[in-house]
Design an enzyme around this catalytic site. Structure first.
Site, PDB file in Angstrom:
ATOM      1  CB  CYS A  75      -0.601   0.079   1.228  1.00 22.82           C
ATOM      2  SG  CYS A  75      -1.934   1.548   1.483  1.00 22.82           S
ATOM      3  N   GLY A  76       0.589   2.234  -1.158  1.00 18.84           N
ATOM      4  CA  GLY A  76       1.389   3.221  -1.251  1.00 18.84           C
ATOM      5  C   GLY A  76       1.230   4.166   0.083  1.00 18.84           C
TER       6      GLY A  76
END
Length: 142
Positions: free
Chosen positions: A13-14
């Site tokens: 997840c960024g």
């Protein structure tokens, strides 16, 4: 900097990666818990949600999860039922939760983590998408 910080992290997840990088930019090496592999206990999850000032519904992740297929949008479901679903399938836990002595936050957007970190940022910070969050002096932009 010694501060007990825990991040419930998903490396895919960024937002979670940006949050972890901002914690480290403050000179803090947190405890990193990959919650998909090591989910919190029910008690830990309930405490994090409450300490962050959220409802259970606000802590559920819809995007990229079986939320719709499981019918979790049904308003008659209790918080207990929603928690059961989150613990059974941790991808339903929104991320990243960060716990520090200064508070607990669901760090969406990632710069929310700055609210619960000491003002010790080591310099500029730019998110993976190019958004500038901190200036050269480590001060929040905007």
């Amino acid at each position: 900097m010694t501060m007990d910080v825990t991040i419930y992290h998903n490396p895919d997840c960024g937002t979670s990666r940006n949050t972890l990088a901002m914690i480290r930019n403050a000179g803090i090496e947190p405890t990193v818990i990959e919650y998909l592999k090591h989910p919190p206990t029910r008690e830990q999850l309930v405490k994090m949600i409450a300490d962050a000032g959220l409802t259970v519904r606000q802590a559920i992740r819809e995007k990229g999860t079986p939320y719709a297929e499981l019918g979790l949008d049904d308003p008659v479901l209790t918080e207990g039922q929603l928690l059961d679903a989150m613990l059974k399938d941790p991808i339903l836990i929104n991320r990243p939760f960060v716990v520090t002595p200064l508070g607990t936050r669901l760090s969406r957007p990632s710069e929310v983590v700055l609210d619960i970190l000491p003002n010790t940022q080591k310099g500029p910070f730019v998110k993976e998408d190019g958004e500038k969050v901190l200036d050269e002096k480590g001060k929040r932009i905007g």
